[in-house]
Design a protein around this motif. Structure first.
Motif, PDB file in Angstrom:
ATOM      1  N   LYS A 174       0.830  -1.203   0.000  1.00 44.14           N
ATOM      2  CA  LYS A 174       0.000   0.000   0.000  1.00 44.14           C
ATOM      3  C   LYS A 174       0.872   1.263   0.000  1.00 44.14           C
ATOM      4  O   LYS A 174       0.595   2.215  -0.737  1.00 44.14           O
ATOM      5  N   LEU A 175       1.928   1.257   0.804  1.00 42.80           N
ATOM      6  CA  LEU A 175       2.825   2.412   0.838  1.00 42.80           C
ATOM      7  C   LEU A 175       3.507   2.622  -0.503  1.00 42.80           C
ATOM      8  O   LEU A 175       3.646   3.762  -0.967  1.00 42.80           O
ATOM      9  N   VAL A 176       3.930   1.531  -1.137  1.00 46.86           N
ATOM     10  CA  VAL A 176       4.559   1.626  -2.461  1.00 46.86           C
ATOM     11  C   VAL A 176       3.549   2.183  -3.474  1.00 46.86           C
ATOM     12  O   VAL A 176       3.888   3.039  -4.288  1.00 46.86           O
ATOM     13  N   ASP A 177       2.314   1.722  -3.406  1.00 50.35           N
ATOM     14  CA  ASP A 177       1.267   2.247  -4.293  1.00 50.35           C
ATOM     15  C   ASP A 177       1.062   3.746  -4.086  1.00 50.35           C
ATOM     16  O   ASP A 177       0.937   4.506  -5.045  1.00 50.35           O
ATOM     17  N   GLU A 178       1.002   4.164  -2.829  1.00 49.26           N
ATOM     18  CA  GLU A 178       0.807   5.583  -2.538  1.00 49.26           C
ATOM     19  C   GLU A 178       1.969   6.409  -3.070  1.00 49.26           C
ATOM     20  O   GLU A 178       1.761   7.496  -3.621  1.00 49.26           O
ATOM     21  N   LEU A 179       3.188   5.900  -2.918  1.00 44.04           N
ATOM     22  CA  LEU A 179       4.360   6.595  -3.438  1.00 44.04           C
ATOM     23  C   LEU A 179       4.273   6.717  -4.954  1.00 44.04           C
ATOM     24  O   LEU A 179       4.471   7.799  -5.515  1.00 44.04           O
TER      25      LEU A 179
END
Length: 121
Positions: free
Chosen positions: A103-108
């Protein structure tokens, strides 16, 4: 074993090093940097750069990766849908942590501001 347990087991045994290049490709395609990716991973795991590099170059499974991590106390603030599942509702703690990272990678990759990604107020 049901489908969820198979997925949990598959995720636990997947190596971090095998997935990491996909994270890099995803964020760089969207104009973000490897350094920003590392910042996000280190925020979630508590790793320093040396420890992160060890996992990138090693054969650590996600289970070993997160066993070595000190997951950020604000990780529970990561919410939303990833791979068709709400991360806050995932019951298996390891699978939830891996999905937090996804999820964090997607947000980035989607261009979200770093302050929002790192859940700083």
């Amino acid at each position: 074993m049901n489908r969820t347990n198979n997925t949990d087991e598959r995720i636990a045994n997947m190596t971090f090093a095998s997935v990491y290049p996909h994270y890099v490709t995803k964020v760089e395609k969207k104009g973000r940097t490897k350094e920003e990716l590392h910042q996000v991973i280190k925020w979630l795991t508590g790793f320093n750069e040396k420890t992160l590099q060890k996992h990138i170059g090693g054969e650590s499974t996600f289970q070993q990766f997160f066993q070595a991590a000190k997951v950020n106390e604000n990780a529970h603030l990561i919410t939303g849908v990833i791979c068709g599942h709400r991360v806050e509702e995932i019951e298996n703690p390891l699978t939830q942590r891996v999905r937090y990272l996804d999820k964090l990678v997607d947000e980035l990759a989607k261009g979200r501001k770093m302050e929002k990604i790192l859940r700083t107020r």
